[in-house]
Write an enzyme that holds these catalytic residues in place. Structure first.
Site, mmCIF file in Angstrom:
data_model
loop_
_atom_site.group_PDB
_atom_site.id
_atom_site.type_symbol
_atom_site.label_atom_id
_atom_site.label_comp_id
_atom_site.label_asym_id
_atom_site.label_seq_id
_atom_site.Cartn_x
_atom_site.Cartn_y
_atom_site.Cartn_z
ATOM 1 N N ALA A 181 3.524 -6.368 0.678
ATOM 2 C CA ALA A 181 4.719 -6.170 -0.150
ATOM 3 C C ALA A 181 4.380 -5.328 -1.368
ATOM 4 C CB ALA A 181 5.297 -7.522 -0.564
ATOM 5 N N ASP A 182 3.242 -5.605 -1.991
ATOM 6 C CA ASP A 182 2.786 -4.790 -3.119
ATOM 7 C C ASP A 182 2.516 -3.354 -2.688
ATOM 8 O OD1 ASP A 182 2.841 -6.437 -5.340
ATOM 9 O OD2 ASP A 182 0.849 -7.244 -5.011
ATOM 10 N N VAL A 183 1.788 -3.191 -1.595
ATOM 11 C CA VAL A 183 1.393 -1.850 -1.157
ATOM 12 C C VAL A 183 2.611 -1.005 -0.811
ATOM 13 C CG1 VAL A 183 0.210 -0.553 0.665
ATOM 14 C CG2 VAL A 183 -0.906 -2.524 -0.396
#
Length: 401
Positions: A181-183
């Protein structure tokens, strides 16, 4: 890999990076790889980016002592200059406003409204510098009922629905094995910044980009999200199976596991010929993908023992010869040690300050004119503070002189 003399697509672009952890650093590393100058601001009171302490493993000094270069930090922080500035101090705020005046892009991941008291929020800086591109990353975005809630990758995966689709059907909801999700939020941020820069170059107008982990995660639900929107049926966990294609999953071979990814009816017929059951492809319940989808359980029961009777090598060689998509399941070590990974430069050695040679993952972009450059290893905390601030001071003198 190109040398330092090769021009980058973003040469001349300066990014003031007020992010930490993973989403923002992923975006700014990508821009740094493409040639932008990244001023990574780190808090001297905390020792910098939180992920510097997210180890072991760490890159060691020559005498074997741990550095502040954790593997996690190194994953998203090459091609940056680390500058130690306390934004809570009046002097730090003055320095950062000075840097913003020189920057093309500001990117931050504070809680919504968290930079207002420092005069570093988008409204203040964009008013002072109309051509500035300002990107804000947060858990839930700058608006909405959840805007003030904190955002972490695991929480975004849970809130945004992907965990409900991941894992064994009879197990608990499962996160993806990396901070996806961050990436992906970082990738969307990169796209947004590049689009805004193009608009700025065409019109002179900067703008504010409001991006959230949860919005980004919902956006990449892709086919499962639209499956629900089209049918009203809530998708379920299927382990390694595909919701819309059969057979498309992991199967046990005699000596390990293989991936079988049958994408059309012709491939299915060739698969059936390989396993010695050409009749399966002629049965009405298996002849087409919609039929196989409807009769998934029966088909998997038929082909599982046929695959299990053969070795991995036999299956992979036999199906590749028949142009049926098939492949192994590598460990990370195996994946990064393949001839393919070496040929594509997916592991890159770099010389780190006080830590010798470190290895980082390569950038997958391959440009014919403006190749990715690996100019500098992930920085030690604050290593570029004096250099950058002295450069700014000289620049100010030149402007006033």
């Amino acid at each position: 890999m190109a040398g330092s003399e090769t021009p980058g697509a973003l040469d001349g672009i300066v990014v003031l990076d007020l992010t930490r952890i993973l989403a923002g650093p992923t975006a700014t590393q990508m821009m740094g790889d493409l040639g932008a100058t990244i001023w990574k601001i780190e808090n001297p009171k905390t020792g910098g980016d939180d992920t510097r302490a997210w180890g072991p493993p760490y890159a060691p000094t020559p005498d074997g002592q741990d550095t502040d270069l954790s593997a996690y930090f190194m994953a998203a922080n090459r091609n940056k200059k680390s500058i130690a500035v306390d934004l809570a101090s009046a002097e730090g705020q003055r320095v950062l406003r000075q840097m913003a005046a020189r920057a093309d892009v500001v990117i931050e991941n504070f809680k919504p409204g968290g930079l207002v008291k420092y005069g570093l929020d988008h409204a203040t800086l964009c008013a002072a510098h109309p051509g500035l591109v300002y990107c804000s990353i947060s858990g839930f975005g700058q608006t909405g009922p959840n805007r003030d809630k904190p955002g972490y990758d695991l929480m975004a995966q849970g809130y945004g629905g992907i965990m409900s689709l991941t894992g064994d059907p009879d197990g608990q909801p499962m996160k993806v094995g990396v901070g996806i999700a961050d990436v992906m939020c970082g990738m969307y941020a990169t796209i947004g910044v590049l689009a805004a820069l193009r608009h700025r170059d065409a019109t002179g107008e900067g703008q504010h980009i409001d991006l959230s982990l949860v919005d980004a995660q919902m956006a990449w639900l892709i086919n499962e999200g639209t499956n629900f929107l089209a049918s009203g049926q809530n998708p379920v966990r299927r382990g390694n199976a595909h919701p819309n294609i059969v057979p498309y999953e992991v199967f046990a071979a005699a000596d390990g596991h293989v991936i079988l990814a049958v994408g059309n009816d012709g491939q299915f017929r060739r698969f059936c010929d390989f396993v010695g059951r050409p009749d399966l492809a002629e049965l009405p319940e298996f002849a087409t993908n919609p039929a196989r989808l409807e009769n998934r359980v029966g088909l998997i029961a038929e082909i599982t023992p046929l695959i299990a009777a053969r070795s991995m090598a036999e299956i992979i060689d036999g199906l590749e010869a028949r142009k049926v998509p098939v492949g192994p399941i590598h460990t990370v070590k195996q994946a990064l040690s393949t001839d393919q990974a070496r040929a594509r430069h997916m592991v890159v050695p770099m010389q780190a300050n006080g830590a010798g040679t470190v290895q980082v993952l390569g950038n997958p972009l391959n440009f014919s004119r403006t190749p990715v450059r690996y100019r500098s290893a992930p920085p030690r905390f604050g290593q570029d503070t004096d250099e950058v601030l002295q450069s700014l001071a000289r620049s100010d003198e030149d402007h006033t002189g």
